[in-house]
Motif scaffolding. Structure first.
Motif, PDB file in Angstrom:
ATOM      1  N   PRO A 235      -9.296  30.190 -24.465  1.00  0.00           N
ATOM      2  CA  PRO A 235      -9.991  29.566 -23.315  1.00  0.00           C
ATOM      3  C   PRO A 235     -10.977  30.386 -22.858  1.00  0.00           C
ATOM      4  CG  PRO A 235      -7.251  29.329 -23.027  1.00  0.00           C
ATOM      5  CD  PRO A 235      -7.839  29.975 -23.959  1.00  0.00           C
ATOM      6  N   LEU A 236     -10.333  31.420 -21.865  1.00  0.00           N
ATOM      7  CA  LEU A 236     -11.408  32.076 -21.784  1.00  0.00           C
ATOM      8  C   LEU A 236     -12.627  32.852 -22.412  1.00  0.00           C
ATOM      9  CD1 LEU A 236      -8.840  34.849 -20.462  1.00  0.00           C
ATOM     10  CD2 LEU A 236      -9.991  32.864 -18.840  1.00  0.00           C
ATOM     11  N   LEU A 237     -12.846  33.125 -23.482  1.00  0.00           N
ATOM     12  CA  LEU A 237     -13.574  33.605 -24.293  1.00  0.00           C
ATOM     13  C   LEU A 237     -14.854  32.087 -24.732  1.00  0.00           C
ATOM     14  CD1 LEU A 237     -12.001  34.439 -27.320  1.00  0.00           C
ATOM     15  CD2 LEU A 237     -13.951  35.441 -26.329  1.00  0.00           C
ATOM     16  N   VAL A 238     -13.983  30.329 -24.527  1.00  0.00           N
ATOM     17  CA  VAL A 238     -14.801  29.142 -23.786  1.00  0.00           C
ATOM     18  C   VAL A 238     -15.442  29.134 -22.637  1.00  0.00           C
ATOM     19  CG1 VAL A 238     -14.872  26.837 -24.307  1.00  0.00           C
ATOM     20  CG2 VAL A 238     -12.862  27.937 -25.750  1.00  0.00           C
ATOM     21  N   HIS A 239     -14.560  30.190 -22.111  1.00  0.00           N
ATOM     22  CA  HIS A 239     -16.299  30.308 -20.615  1.00  0.00           C
ATOM     23  C   HIS A 239     -17.339  30.829 -21.006  1.00  0.00           C
ATOM     24  CE1 HIS A 239     -12.871  27.609 -19.470  1.00  0.00           C
ATOM     25  NE2 HIS A 239     -13.363  26.827 -17.691  1.00  0.00           N
ATOM     26  N   VAL A 240     -16.610  31.766 -21.296  1.00  0.00           N
ATOM     27  CA  VAL A 240     -17.536  32.993 -21.142  1.00  0.00           C
ATOM     28  C   VAL A 240     -18.363  32.451 -22.194  1.00  0.00           C
ATOM     29  CG1 VAL A 240     -18.068  34.767 -22.673  1.00  0.00           C
ATOM     30  CG2 VAL A 240     -16.060  35.510 -21.007  1.00  0.00           C
ATOM     31  N   VAL A 241     -18.546  31.583 -23.177  1.00  0.00           N
ATOM     32  CA  VAL A 241     -19.402  31.607 -23.915  1.00  0.00           C
ATOM     33  C   VAL A 241     -19.767  30.459 -22.946  1.00  0.00           C
ATOM     34  CG1 VAL A 241     -19.780  29.788 -25.704  1.00  0.00           C
ATOM     35  CG2 VAL A 241     -18.633  31.883 -26.275  1.00  0.00           C
ATOM     36  N   LEU A 242     -19.642  29.287 -22.417  1.00  0.00           N
ATOM     37  CA  LEU A 242     -19.897  28.137 -21.795  1.00  0.00           C
ATOM     38  C   LEU A 242     -21.088  28.857 -20.357  1.00  0.00           C
ATOM     39  CD1 LEU A 242     -17.273  25.562 -22.449  1.00  0.00           C
ATOM     40  CD2 LEU A 242     -20.062  25.509 -23.272  1.00  0.00           C
ATOM     41  N   PHE A 243     -19.866  29.594 -19.836  1.00  0.00           N
ATOM     42  CA  PHE A 243     -21.044  29.755 -18.244  1.00  0.00           C
ATOM     43  C   PHE A 243     -21.368  31.459 -18.303  1.00  0.00           C
ATOM     44  CE2 PHE A 243     -17.361  26.363 -18.364  1.00  0.00           C
ATOM     45  CZ  PHE A 243     -18.288  25.238 -18.254  1.00  0.00           C
ATOM     46  N   GLY A 244     -21.162  31.613 -19.703  1.00  0.00           N
ATOM     47  CA  GLY A 244     -21.422  33.969 -18.722  1.00  0.00           C
ATOM     48  C   GLY A 244     -20.320  34.046 -18.984  1.00  0.00           C
ATOM     49  N   GLY A 245     -20.956  35.485 -18.134  1.00  0.00           N
ATOM     50  CA  GLY A 245     -20.383  37.029 -18.115  1.00  0.00           C
ATOM     51  C   GLY A 245     -19.226  36.926 -16.845  1.00  0.00           C
ATOM     52  N   SER A 246     -19.627  36.278 -15.494  1.00  0.00           N
ATOM     53  CA  SER A 246     -18.771  36.036 -14.365  1.00  0.00           C
ATOM     54  C   SER A 246     -17.584  34.908 -14.871  1.00  0.00           C
ATOM     55  CB  SER A 246     -19.268  35.008 -14.322  1.00  0.00           C
ATOM     56  OG  SER A 246     -18.880  33.557 -14.365  1.00  0.00           O
ATOM     57  N   TYR A 247     -16.976  35.260 -16.330  1.00  0.00           N
ATOM     58  CA  TYR A 247     -15.659  34.981 -16.708  1.00  0.00           C
ATOM     59  C   TYR A 247     -14.870  36.264 -17.885  1.00  0.00           C
ATOM     60  CZ  TYR A 247     -15.102  30.552 -15.198  1.00  0.00           C
ATOM     61  OH  TYR A 247     -15.454  29.126 -14.525  1.00  0.00           O
ATOM     62  N   ARG A 248     -16.062  37.556 -18.029  1.00  0.00           N
ATOM     63  CA  ARG A 248     -16.103  38.163 -18.966  1.00  0.00           C
ATOM     64  C   ARG A 248     -14.838  39.160 -18.621  1.00  0.00           C
ATOM     65  NH1 ARG A 248     -17.769  43.689 -18.689  1.00  0.00           N
ATOM     66  NH2 ARG A 248     -17.656  44.960 -20.311  1.00  0.00           N
ATOM     67  N   ALA A 249     -14.505  39.515 -17.449  1.00  0.00           N
ATOM     68  CA  ALA A 249     -13.822  40.447 -16.343  1.00  0.00           C
ATOM     69  C   ALA A 249     -12.090  39.422 -16.607  1.00  0.00           C
ATOM     70  CB  ALA A 249     -13.683  40.263 -14.977  1.00  0.00           C
ATOM     71  N   GLY A 250     -11.904  38.481 -16.674  1.00  0.00           N
ATOM     72  CA  GLY A 250     -10.733  37.777 -16.649  1.00  0.00           C
ATOM     73  C   GLY A 250     -10.439  37.957 -17.741  1.00  0.00           C
ATOM     74  N   LEU A 251     -11.334  37.709 -18.696  1.00  0.00           N
ATOM     75  CA  LEU A 251     -11.239  37.810 -20.447  1.00  0.00           C
ATOM     76  C   LEU A 251     -10.505  39.332 -20.961  1.00  0.00           C
ATOM     77  CD1 LEU A 251     -11.682  37.460 -23.468  1.00  0.00           C
ATOM     78  CD2 LEU A 251     -13.450  38.003 -23.200  1.00  0.00           C
ATOM     79  N   MET A 252     -11.752  40.143 -20.426  1.00  0.00           N
ATOM     80  CA  MET A 252     -10.943  41.459 -20.742  1.00  0.00           C
ATOM     81  C   MET A 252      -9.747  42.257 -19.979  1.00  0.00           C
ATOM     82  SD  MET A 252     -12.888  41.966 -23.145  1.00  0.00           S
ATOM     83  CE  MET A 252     -12.274  43.072 -23.964  1.00  0.00           C
ATOM     84  N   ASP A 253      -9.802  41.698 -18.938  1.00  0.00           N
ATOM     85  CA  ASP A 253      -7.777  41.915 -18.587  1.00  0.00           C
ATOM     86  C   ASP A 253      -7.016  41.679 -19.593  1.00  0.00           C
ATOM     87  OD1 ASP A 253      -8.894  43.101 -16.120  1.00  0.00           O
ATOM     88  OD2 ASP A 253      -8.788  41.907 -14.060  1.00  0.00           O
ATOM     89  N   ALA A 254      -7.404  40.408 -19.935  1.00  0.00           N
ATOM     90  CA  ALA A 254      -6.374  39.549 -20.397  1.00  0.00           C
ATOM     91  C   ALA A 254      -5.929  40.171 -22.273  1.00  0.00           C
ATOM     92  CB  ALA A 254      -6.583  37.800 -21.076  1.00  0.00           C
ATOM     93  N   VAL A 255      -7.371  41.042 -22.939  1.00  0.00           N
ATOM     94  CA  VAL A 255      -7.081  41.396 -23.703  1.00  0.00           C
ATOM     95  C   VAL A 255      -6.708  42.622 -23.629  1.00  0.00           C
ATOM     96  CG1 VAL A 255      -8.478  43.050 -25.365  1.00  0.00           C
ATOM     97  CG2 VAL A 255      -9.321  40.698 -24.931  1.00  0.00           C
TER      98      VAL A 255
END
Length: 261
Positions: A235-255
């Protein structure tokens, strides 16, 4: 349709409240959607074999018509009922990890071709395709690849395919009549912890009550809390695709948390 009232737009689709010629009030999602509406309708009917969903009145190439759900304030009692209903839905199971219909999350296609086990399905059908769509820096992609290599190791004991909603954030829970009605599914056979991780990602009302009641019906395997970031990768990747880099930090924290399990 006797009348319609515009409610706004979502992902390029027009949202309407309509009244049919027979007086029934309906929700209409309209726009050029190709197979999206048919996929959503199939998921609603499948989940509706077990839990509360709107009735599918029409699913055509340019609109989806559902029974109207009159909403109310969330309550602790409804949350507990939902936790038990969600557990029963998951236990209803699926034939495989995947689904016999094309998958979509919002307007983004998802490959529902079955895979032999959940770690492979999650890697090949969910995380890696969306990582390629996300236009991330090469260093991020390398870390995601490392996390994917660990999926089989960190996924916990194997479980049979669960009947999951697939996009179970709080906005897709309609509180009505003392229960929760599920909408906008990306339904498929998946891992039940995925739905629970999605509920936690953006915060569902009375989440502790939901989880407590869920555990009464279908206790979760040990270590499930540590696996929440694993199930939030897609779901975090989906949000990066749909809404851009504002979700990148949360994604990489999860990674990073997956790599640390």
């Amino acid at each position: 349709m006797r009348s319609t009232e515009e409610l706004g737009r979502s992902h390029g689709w027009r949202l309407q409240r309509g009244v049919l010629d027979d007086g029934r009030v309906v929700f209409v999602k309209a726009g050029a959607a190709s197979r999206v509406f048919a996929s959503e309708a199939a998921g609603l009917r499948w989940l509706g074999e077990v839990v509360a969903v709107p009735e599918v009145i029409e699913a055509g190439p340019d609109r989806l018509v559902l029974s109207w759900v009159e909403e109310e304030r969330p309550s602790a009692a409804a949350a507990e009922r939902f936790g038990r209903d969600l557990a029963r839905m998951h236990l209803a199971g699926a034939d495989a990890f995947g689904a016999p219909w094309p998958g979509f999350i919002a307007e983004l296609p998802m490959d529902n071709t079955p895979a032999g086990d959940w770690p492979a399905f999650y890697a090949e059908r969910r995380v890696l395709p969306f990582a390629r769509m996300a236009r991330l820096p090469s260093g991020d992609l390398a870390l995601i690849d490392r996390a994917v290599e660990r999926f089989a190791e960190v996924a916990g004991e194997p479980e049979p395919p669960a009947r999951i909603h697939g996009d179970l954030w709080s906005g897709n829970l309609l509180w009505s009549g003392g229960r929760v009605v599920l909408v906008d599914p990306a339904a498929h056979g998946g891992h039940r912890e995925t739905d629970l991780a999605m509920l936690a990602l953006f915060g569902a009302p009375y989440l502790d009550r939901i989880l407590g009641a869920y555990q009464e019906v279908a206790p979760l395997a040990g270590g499930w809390r540590e696996r929440v970031p694993l199930h939030q990768l897609h779901p975090l990747l989906v949000h990066v695709v749909l809404f851009g880099g504002s979700y990148r930090a949360g994604l990489m924290d999860a990674v990073g948390e997956v790599l640390a399990i």
